[in-house]
Scaffold this active site. Sequence first.
Site, PDB file in Angstrom:
ATOM      1  N   LYS A   1     -32.449  26.973  24.457  1.00 58.41           N
ATOM      2  CA  LYS A   1     -32.595  26.212  25.698  1.00 58.41           C
ATOM      3  C   LYS A   1     -32.929  27.168  26.833  1.00 58.41           C
ATOM      4  O   LYS A   1     -32.146  28.055  27.156  1.00 58.41           O
ATOM      5  CB  LYS A   1     -31.305  25.454  26.007  1.00 58.41           C
ATOM      6  CG  LYS A   1     -31.289  24.771  27.371  1.00 58.41           C
ATOM      7  CD  LYS A   1     -29.914  24.182  27.690  1.00 58.41           C
ATOM      8  CE  LYS A   1     -29.822  23.700  29.125  1.00 58.41           C
ATOM      9  NZ  LYS A   1     -28.470  23.206  29.474  1.00 58.41           N
TER      10      LYS A   1
ATOM     11  N   ASP B   1     -31.359  24.379  36.938  1.00 57.50           N
ATOM     12  CA  ASP B   1     -30.950  22.994  36.688  1.00 57.50           C
ATOM     13  C   ASP B   1     -30.288  22.419  37.930  1.00 57.50           C
ATOM     14  O   ASP B   1     -29.129  22.689  38.216  1.00 57.50           O
ATOM     15  CB  ASP B   1     -29.990  22.939  35.497  1.00 57.50           C
ATOM     16  CG  ASP B   1     -29.543  21.521  35.190  1.00 57.50           C
ATOM     17  OD1 ASP B   1     -30.216  20.582  35.639  1.00 57.50           O
ATOM     18  OD2 ASP B   1     -28.520  21.372  34.489  1.00 57.50           O
TER      19      ASP B   1
ATOM     20  N   LYS C   1     -26.418  17.787  40.866  1.00 62.19           N
ATOM     21  CA  LYS C   1     -25.150  18.504  40.837  1.00 62.19           C
ATOM     22  C   LYS C   1     -24.678  18.792  42.268  1.00 62.19           C
ATOM     23  O   LYS C   1     -25.498  19.013  43.159  1.00 62.19           O
ATOM     24  CB  LYS C   1     -25.323  19.856  40.128  1.00 62.19           C
ATOM     25  CG  LYS C   1     -25.682  19.808  38.667  1.00 62.19           C
ATOM     26  CD  LYS C   1     -25.915  21.227  38.143  1.00 62.19           C
ATOM     27  CE  LYS C   1     -26.332  21.241  36.681  1.00 62.19           C
ATOM     28  NZ  LYS C   1     -25.222  20.906  35.777  1.00 62.19           N
TER      29      LYS C   1
ATOM     30  N   ASP D   1     -28.880  28.718  33.305  1.00 66.31           N
ATOM     31  CA  ASP D   1     -28.967  27.645  32.313  1.00 66.31           C
ATOM     32  C   ASP D   1     -30.005  27.939  31.235  1.00 66.31           C
ATOM     33  O   ASP D   1     -30.214  27.122  30.339  1.00 66.31           O
ATOM     34  CB  ASP D   1     -29.280  26.315  33.005  1.00 66.31           C
ATOM     35  CG  ASP D   1     -28.709  25.118  32.257  1.00 66.31           C
ATOM     36  OD1 ASP D   1     -27.790  25.316  31.446  1.00 66.31           O
ATOM     37  OD2 ASP D   1     -29.180  23.991  32.473  1.00 66.31           O
TER      38      ASP D   1
ATOM     39  N   ASP E   1     -28.888  14.985  34.259  1.00 63.53           N
ATOM     40  CA  ASP E   1     -28.235  16.292  34.159  1.00 63.53           C
ATOM     41  C   ASP E   1     -27.866  16.633  32.724  1.00 63.53           C
ATOM     42  O   ASP E   1     -27.340  17.706  32.455  1.00 63.53           O
ATOM     43  CB  ASP E   1     -26.984  16.317  35.050  1.00 63.53           C
ATOM     44  CG  ASP E   1     -26.475  17.726  35.276  1.00 63.53           C
ATOM     45  OD1 ASP E   1     -27.256  18.679  35.143  1.00 63.53           O
ATOM     46  OD2 ASP E   1     -25.278  17.877  35.600  1.00 63.53           O
TER      47      ASP E   1
ATOM     48  N   GLU F   1     -30.065  17.290  30.448  1.00 64.89           N
ATOM     49  CA  GLU F   1     -31.493  17.530  30.175  1.00 64.89           C
ATOM     50  C   GLU F   1     -31.744  18.554  29.082  1.00 64.89           C
ATOM     51  O   GLU F   1     -32.779  18.528  28.424  1.00 64.89           O
ATOM     52  CB  GLU F   1     -32.196  17.990  31.461  1.00 64.89           C
ATOM     53  CG  GLU F   1     -32.121  19.477  31.782  1.00 64.89           C
ATOM     54  CD  GLU F   1     -30.701  19.993  31.993  1.00 64.89           C
ATOM     55  OE1 GLU F   1     -30.456  21.164  31.684  1.00 64.89           O
ATOM     56  OE2 GLU F   1     -29.836  19.225  32.471  1.00 64.89           O
TER      57      GLU F   1
ATOM     58  N   ARG G   1     -30.540  19.016  26.116  1.00 63.59           N
ATOM     59  CA  ARG G   1     -30.703  18.434  24.775  1.00 63.59           C
ATOM     60  C   ARG G   1     -32.068  17.758  24.628  1.00 63.59           C
ATOM     61  O   ARG G   1     -32.640  17.722  23.537  1.00 63.59           O
ATOM     62  CB  ARG G   1     -29.557  17.450  24.509  1.00 63.59           C
ATOM     63  CG  ARG G   1     -29.521  16.234  25.405  1.00 63.59           C
ATOM     64  CD  ARG G   1     -28.157  15.562  25.454  1.00 63.59           C
ATOM     65  NE  ARG G   1     -27.196  16.373  26.189  1.00 63.59           N
ATOM     66  CZ  ARG G   1     -25.928  16.034  26.393  1.00 63.59           C
ATOM     67  NH1 ARG G   1     -25.462  14.879  25.899  1.00 63.59           N
ATOM     68  NH2 ARG G   1     -25.116  16.810  27.069  1.00 63.59           N
TER      69      ARG G   1
END
Length: 437
Positions: free
Chosen positions: A200, A205, A212, A223, A282, A284, A286
């Site tokens: 990933k 993010d 967030k 991230d 949020d 995202e 996956r």
Amino acid sequence: MAMQILLSTEKASQAWGDNALLSFNGEQAIIHLAQNNEKNHRTFVQKAARKLRGQGIKDVELVGELWQLEYCWVFYQGFYTAKQDWAVEFPELGEDHDELLARIQCGDFVREIINLSSSVITPIELVRRSVDFISEQAEQVERESAVKFEVISGETLLEQNYQGIWAVGKGSANPPALLQLDFNPTGDEDAPVFACLVGKGITFDSGGYSIKPSNFMESMKSDMGGAALLVGALGLAIARGLTQRVKLYLCCAENMVSHNAFKLGDVITYRNDVTAEIMNTDAEGRLALADGLILASEQKAQFILDAATLTGAAKIAVGNDYHSVLSMDDELVSALLRSAQDEQEPFWRLPFESFHREQISSSFAKISNTSSVAVSAGASTATAFLSYFVENYQQNWLHIDCSATYRKSASDLWATGATGIGVQTIANLLLTQAASF
């Protein structure tokens, strides 16, 4: 002038306090190990390094006969800070010199690229630096011809049906990107793929429209920690002599808010015909990883390993101190945990069962990107989502929710920022599994 750092098996003078870890003699600092259990000596060397950095010491030389590879390595880990305003001179280590150098090179790559601002590490820049690093590691072991890669970015992702990465990244001015890297040291273009690594690479993010709060967003340059971890691990495996074919997929994007950004209620149709409803923008990571896992499954490799800073639930369960591993393959989990024990890195298994796959139902698609039950195991249901994109999810697949990649505040072992934890374990796993391939 560098401060000399010695190791001692004798206790410090009582003048330095009961069971003092450190004492000083002029321009020398002495780390005292006598009062501690031998199996904890690595931890106390790392703690001593952090204490020295906390006192403003920046330039040191490790001297004396007691310094060996593991002590040198953990001292370096504790002494490291993101500003890199320091220097460590190591003693002569003989045949262990190359191993220490490889650990430093690979660990530094991971820590630096995670610590850098997202204005520097965009999706394309993450891909570029990853390719350069793997190519450099291969060149050092005279395997430069073993590295081939392809980068798919921007609207080409949509054209080639990489719907998840495109959906997550389309709201940003910095285009999303998919890296497909093939390390094939066999010289045979038809050689079977031993392992696939899927990372990933969300370089920032914001949470998207499920935005967030600032105190959660401030560290979201990290991230992409899963992608960085796998690049460093593959680099270390190459340095340690990896001879089997490995494919690396990095799913890279920025999750931003704009008129182009994906929205709640959107449905993504993946190339394996699985449809996923967006219930939280949020969640995202996956969505992007799914594209890489589909590609990895097509390779029919001996095993697939993905790594992602995927859920807050895993961090609540194990804190910043452990990486979590989730899988239905007990044998493969055991192999990973043995590798972690060998390398003295912290991993912990969290549950993933078939019923978790039933907890992400959707009224408008096959699955939802969040749990559909009131009280859920967030790390487990996130793994369940990913499982819909792994052809044989019950075997030969490991998911690592890597909570230990980054610390928002310092501890007695680590500076604020990236840690590099997991690089050695995954490299070890690749090599030990490759031995029986």
